[in-house]
Motif scaffolding. Structure first.
Motif, PDB file in Angstrom:
ATOM      1  N   ALA A  54       0.829  -1.208   0.000  1.00 56.65           N
ATOM      2  CA  ALA A  54       0.000   0.000   0.000  1.00 56.65           C
ATOM      3  C   ALA A  54       0.861   1.256   0.000  1.00 56.65           C
ATOM      4  CB  ALA A  54      -0.915   0.000   1.230  1.00 56.65           C
ATOM      5  N   GLY A  55       0.565   2.151  -0.940  1.00 57.85           N
ATOM      6  CA  GLY A  55       1.275   3.412  -1.038  1.00 57.85           C
ATOM      7  C   GLY A  55       2.634   3.332  -1.687  1.00 57.85           C
ATOM      8  N   ARG A  56       3.034   2.142  -2.135  1.00 61.58           N
ATOM      9  CA  ARG A  56       4.384   1.983  -2.686  1.00 61.58           C
ATOM     10  C   ARG A  56       4.382   1.517  -4.142  1.00 61.58           C
ATOM     11  NH1 ARG A  56       7.773  -1.746  -0.448  1.00 61.58           N
ATOM     12  NH2 ARG A  56       6.172  -3.010   0.559  1.00 61.58           N
ATOM     13  N   VAL A  57       3.237   1.541  -4.801  1.00 62.99           N
ATOM     14  CA  VAL A  57       3.148   1.107  -6.183  1.00 62.99           C
ATOM     15  C   VAL A  57       2.602   2.239  -7.042  1.00 62.99           C
ATOM     16  CG1 VAL A  57       2.208  -0.593  -7.787  1.00 62.99           C
ATOM     17  CG2 VAL A  57       2.727  -1.268  -5.437  1.00 62.99           C
ATOM     18  N   HIS A  58       3.236   2.461  -8.167  1.00 62.91           N
ATOM     19  CA  HIS A  58       2.850   3.541  -9.057  1.00 62.91           C
ATOM     20  C   HIS A  58       2.777   2.985 -10.481  1.00 62.91           C
ATOM     21  CE1 HIS A  58       4.031   6.193  -5.678  1.00 62.91           C
ATOM     22  NE2 HIS A  58       4.983   5.278  -5.523  1.00 62.91           N
ATOM     23  N   GLY A  59       1.598   3.030 -11.089  1.00 59.01           N
ATOM     24  CA  GLY A  59       1.437   2.546 -12.444  1.00 59.01           C
ATOM     25  C   GLY A  59       1.931   3.568 -13.448  1.00 59.01           C
ATOM     26  N   LEU A  60       2.530   3.086 -14.536  1.00 60.61           N
ATOM     27  CA  LEU A  60       3.048   3.961 -15.582  1.00 60.61           C
ATOM     28  C   LEU A  60       2.698   3.362 -16.935  1.00 60.61           C
ATOM     29  CD1 LEU A  60       4.894   6.461 -16.259  1.00 60.61           C
ATOM     30  CD2 LEU A  60       6.784   4.805 -16.406  1.00 60.61           C
ATOM     31  N   ARG A  61       1.991   4.119 -17.758  1.00 62.00           N
ATOM     32  CA  ARG A  61       1.652   3.646 -19.100  1.00 62.00           C
ATOM     33  C   ARG A  61       2.881   3.773 -19.996  1.00 62.00           C
ATOM     34  NH1 ARG A  61      -3.191   2.831 -21.138  1.00 62.00           N
ATOM     35  NH2 ARG A  61      -4.147   4.079 -19.468  1.00 62.00           N
ATOM     36  N   CYS A  62       3.299   2.658 -20.581  1.00 64.46           N
ATOM     37  CA  CYS A  62       4.478   2.663 -21.451  1.00 64.46           C
ATOM     38  C   CYS A  62       4.373   1.513 -22.437  1.00 64.46           C
ATOM     39  CB  CYS A  62       5.760   2.541 -20.630  1.00 64.46           C
ATOM     40  SG  CYS A  62       7.266   2.576 -21.630  1.00 64.46           S
ATOM     41  N   ASP A  63       4.139   1.834 -23.688  1.00 62.73           N
ATOM     42  CA  ASP A  63       4.101   0.839 -24.761  1.00 62.73           C
ATOM     43  C   ASP A  63       5.439   0.887 -25.474  1.00 62.73           C
ATOM     44  OD1 ASP A  63       3.672  -0.805 -26.892  1.00 62.73           O
ATOM     45  OD2 ASP A  63       1.877   0.224 -27.630  1.00 62.73           O
ATOM     46  N   LEU A  64       6.259  -0.126 -25.269  1.00 66.79           N
ATOM     47  CA  LEU A  64       7.599  -0.137 -25.850  1.00 66.79           C
ATOM     48  C   LEU A  64       7.592  -0.290 -27.358  1.00 66.79           C
ATOM     49  CD1 LEU A  64       9.323  -2.331 -23.127  1.00 66.79           C
ATOM     50  CD2 LEU A  64       9.807   0.078 -23.582  1.00 66.79           C
ATOM     51  N   ALA A  65       6.435  -0.593 -27.931  1.00 60.58           N
ATOM     52  CA  ALA A  65       6.315  -0.679 -29.385  1.00 60.58           C
ATOM     53  C   ALA A  65       6.044   0.678 -30.016  1.00 60.58           C
ATOM     54  CB  ALA A  65       5.200  -1.651 -29.772  1.00 60.58           C
ATOM     55  N   SER A  66       6.035   1.728 -29.225  1.00 59.94           N
ATOM     56  CA  SER A  66       5.808   3.091 -29.710  1.00 59.94           C
ATOM     57  C   SER A  66       6.814   4.028 -29.053  1.00 59.94           C
ATOM     58  CB  SER A  66       4.382   3.561 -29.372  1.00 59.94           C
ATOM     59  OG  SER A  66       4.252   4.957 -29.520  1.00 59.94           O
ATOM     60  N   LEU A  67       7.699   4.606 -29.846  1.00 55.44           N
ATOM     61  CA  LEU A  67       8.685   5.518 -29.283  1.00 55.44           C
ATOM     62  C   LEU A  67       8.019   6.731 -28.652  1.00 55.44           C
ATOM     63  CD1 LEU A  67      11.501   5.451 -32.011  1.00 55.44           C
ATOM     64  CD2 LEU A  67      11.284   4.056 -29.936  1.00 55.44           C
ATOM     65  N   GLY A  68       6.894   7.168 -29.208  1.00 53.23           N
ATOM     66  CA  GLY A  68       6.163   8.278 -28.612  1.00 53.23           C
ATOM     67  C   GLY A  68       5.669   7.938 -27.224  1.00 53.23           C
ATOM     68  N   SER A  69       5.164   6.710 -27.042  1.00 52.20           N
ATOM     69  CA  SER A  69       4.706   6.279 -25.728  1.00 52.20           C
ATOM     70  C   SER A  69       5.871   6.186 -24.748  1.00 52.20           C
ATOM     71  CB  SER A  69       3.998   4.926 -25.834  1.00 52.20           C
ATOM     72  OG  SER A  69       3.626   4.438 -24.559  1.00 52.20           O
ATOM     73  N   VAL A  70       7.022   5.703 -25.230  1.00 51.68           N
ATOM     74  CA  VAL A  70       8.201   5.602 -24.364  1.00 51.68           C
ATOM     75  C   VAL A  70       8.649   6.987 -23.922  1.00 51.68           C
ATOM     76  CG1 VAL A  70      10.615   4.870 -24.226  1.00 51.68           C
ATOM     77  CG2 VAL A  70       8.939   3.423 -25.399  1.00 51.68           C
ATOM     78  N   ARG A  71       8.664   7.940 -24.849  1.00 52.60           N
ATOM     79  CA  ARG A  71       9.054   9.302 -24.481  1.00 52.60           C
ATOM     80  C   ARG A  71       8.103   9.888 -23.448  1.00 52.60           C
ATOM     81  NH1 ARG A  71       9.637   9.571 -30.101  1.00 52.60           N
ATOM     82  NH2 ARG A  71      11.817   9.338 -30.714  1.00 52.60           N
ATOM     83  N   ALA A  72       6.812   9.673 -23.654  1.00 53.56           N
ATOM     84  CA  ALA A  72       5.830  10.189 -22.698  1.00 53.56           C
ATOM     85  C   ALA A  72       6.029   9.566 -21.328  1.00 53.56           C
ATOM     86  CB  ALA A  72       4.415   9.921 -23.209  1.00 53.56           C
ATOM     87  N   ALA A  73       6.301   8.257 -21.292  1.00 56.89           N
ATOM     88  CA  ALA A  73       6.531   7.576 -20.016  1.00 56.89           C
ATOM     89  C   ALA A  73       7.776   8.122 -19.332  1.00 56.89           C
ATOM     90  CB  ALA A  73       6.664   6.072 -20.234  1.00 56.89           C
ATOM     91  N   GLY A  74       8.844   8.325 -20.106  1.00 57.32           N
ATOM     92  CA  GLY A  74      10.063   8.873 -19.534  1.00 57.32           C
ATOM     93  C   GLY A  74       9.854  10.262 -18.958  1.00 57.32           C
ATOM     94  N   GLU A  75       9.116  11.085 -19.679  1.00 57.50           N
ATOM     95  CA  GLU A  75       8.839  12.440 -19.193  1.00 57.50           C
ATOM     96  C   GLU A  75       7.974  12.416 -17.934  1.00 57.50           C
ATOM     97  OE1 GLU A  75       7.067  14.447 -22.458  1.00 57.50           O
ATOM     98  OE2 GLU A  75       8.894  14.433 -23.686  1.00 57.50           O
ATOM     99  N   THR A  76       6.984  11.527 -17.925  1.00 61.99           N
ATOM    100  CA  THR A  76       6.111  11.426 -16.748  1.00 61.99           C
ATOM    101  C   THR A  76       6.898  11.003 -15.518  1.00 61.99           C
ATOM    102  OG1 THR A  76       4.162  10.904 -18.079  1.00 61.99           O
ATOM    103  CG2 THR A  76       4.116  10.233 -15.775  1.00 61.99           C
ATOM    104  N   LEU A  77       7.716   9.975 -15.673  1.00 62.54           N
ATOM    105  CA  LEU A  77       8.483   9.484 -14.527  1.00 62.54           C
ATOM    106  C   LEU A  77       9.516  10.517 -14.082  1.00 62.54           C
ATOM    107  CD1 LEU A  77       9.177   7.353 -12.489  1.00 62.54           C
ATOM    108  CD2 LEU A  77      10.497   6.144 -14.230  1.00 62.54           C
TER     109      LEU A  77
END
Length: 325
Positions: A54-77
Motif C-alpha cells: 500500500a502506497g508503494r506502487v505507481h502505475g506507468l503507461r508505457c508501450d515499448l512498441a511506440s517511441l512516442g509512448s516511451v518518451r511520454a513515459a520517460g517524461e512522466t516518470l
C-alpha cells in the motif's frame, strides 16, 4: 532501514514482470515500484498496492512498441522524480519482451516488432532516465539463453541469432523465410543477443556510477511469451512444456522473480556488466563479447530513436535530450 528508492520495471502486468514486482515489494519495505505496462496502469497499481504494498506502487503507461509512448513515459516518470513524488530512482528492470510468429511485423514506428520492443524501446527508456538515476543504481536487462543458439541452452526450440548489420535487424526482415514462425523465433534470439551487447555498451558508459547486468531467468514454460503463437503452440507451451521444469536449465516465474528482484536490489550479484544465469555470474555466448558490435548497436539505436551519439564518455556528456528521429 535502507534509504528509500524507486525501481522501474517494464512488462509488469503478467508473468515474470508481475511476479518480480511483488517480490520487490516483499524484499524491502521502503522500496517503491513503478510498474510500467502498455495498458491499465491504474488497475495494475491497485492490484499490487494491497497489504504491504500500500502506497508503494505507481502505475506507468508505457508501450515499448511506440517511441512516442516511451518518451511520454520517460517524461512522466522524470517529472514525478523531480517533484519529489517518488524516492530517487535506484533501479531499472528491462523485463518486457515479445516473441512474434514472423519477423515481418512492425512497431508503430516501422521497426521489426521483436527488435523494436525488446531492444529499441528499452534503449530509449534508459537513455531518457540515465540522468535521473541515483548513485550506485542498477540496471538489469532480462536476457535469454536463446542468444547462445545451441541445443544446450534452447533445447533446439529456437534458431540461433541472425548475423546482419544492426540497421537491417531493426527493420522487418526480407529473407525468404521472414513470414515463418522459425524467423519469429530467430528474431527473438537475435534481440536477446543484442540485449547482452546493450548491457556491455551501457556498462562502459556508466563506470563507477551504475551497475549493469543482463539476467537470464532460464526457460519458463507457462509465461505469456508464446501468446502470439498458434493455438497448438500456446497449448503446448502451457501444458506439455511444463514437464521441462524437471530439467536443470528451467525455472518457474516465482523462483525467477525472486532472483531477478535480488539482482536489482539485493547484494551485488557480481561485477558490473556480468551475465547472470538464474542469478549467478556466468559467461554469455562467445558472440556476445564483441566491442565493435556493441558500439554499432549503441550508435545505431541512438540514431534510430533520436538520441545524441557521442563517441565515448559517461551519460552526462552525451549531449541534449532524445528527440524524434
Amino acid at each position: 532501514m535502507s534509504e528509500a528508492i524507486s525501481v522501474l520495471i517494464t512488462g509488469a502486468g503478467r508473468g515474470l514482470g508481475l511476479a518480480t514486482a511483488r517480490a520487490l515489494l516483499r524484499a524491502r519495505p521502503e522500496l517503491h515500484v513503478v510498474a510500467a505496462v502498455r495498458a491499465g496502469p491504474e488497475d495494475l497499481a491497485a492490484r499490487l498496492a494491497t497489504g504491504a504494498g500500500a502506497g508503494r506502487v505507481h502505475g506507468l503507461r508505457c508501450d515499448l512498441a511506440s517511441l512516442g509512448s516511451v518518451r511520454a513515459a520517460g517524461e512522466t516518470l522524470a517529472g514525478m522524480l523531480d517533484a519529489g513524488r517518488l524516492p530517487p530512482l535506484g533501479g531499472i528492470i528491462g523485463n518486457a519482451a515479445v516473441q512474434t510468429t514472423t519477423a515481418t511485423q512492425r512497431t508503430a514506428d516501422g521497426f521489426e516488432s521483436t527488435f523494436g520492443v525488446n531492444v529499441l524501446g528499452h534503449y530509449l527508456l534508459i537513455r531518457l532516465l540515465l540522468d535521473r538515476l541515483a548513485p550506485r543504481a542498477r540496471i538489469v536487462l532480462v536476457g535469454s539463453g536463446t542468444h547462445f543458439g545451441d541445443c544446450r541452452h534452447n533445447w533446439g526450440l529456437a534458431p540461433g541469432p541472425r548475423a546482419a548489420p544492426v540497421e537491417v535487424l531493426a527493420r522487418p526482415w526480407t529473407t525468404p523465410d521472414a513470414d515463418t514462425a522459425g524467423a519469429g523465433r530467430a528474431a527473438y534470439a537475435t534481440s536477446k543477443l543484442a540485449t547482452v551487447h546493450l548491457a556491455h555498451a551501457l556498462d562502459r558508459r556508466t563506470p563507477g556510477t551504475t551497475e549493469v547486468f543482463c539476467f537470464d531467468p532460464g526457460l519458463m514454460p507457462g509465461t505469456g511469451l508464446a501468446r502470439q503463437g498458434t493455438a497448438v503452440e500456446r497449448a503446448a507451451w502451457h501444458s506439455v512444456m511444463h514437464l521441462t521444469r524437471l530439467l536443470p536449465q528451467a525455472t518457474g516465474p516465482r523462483a525467477a522473480a525472486r532472483r531477478l528482484a535480488a539482482a536489482a536490489v539485493g547484494a551485488s550479484p557480481g561485477p558490473s556488466g556480468s551475465y547472470l544465469e538464474r542469478g549467478r555470474p556466468r559467461p554469455s555466448s562467445p558472440a556476445s563479447y564483441d566491442p565493435a558490435r556493441e558500439e554499432e548497436l549503441w550508435e545505431t539505436a541512438a540514431r534510430l530513436v533520436g538520441c545524441p551519439v557521442p563517441p565515448t564518455g559517461p551519460p552526462v556528456s552525451e549531449g541534449g535530450p532524445c528527440g524524434t528521429p
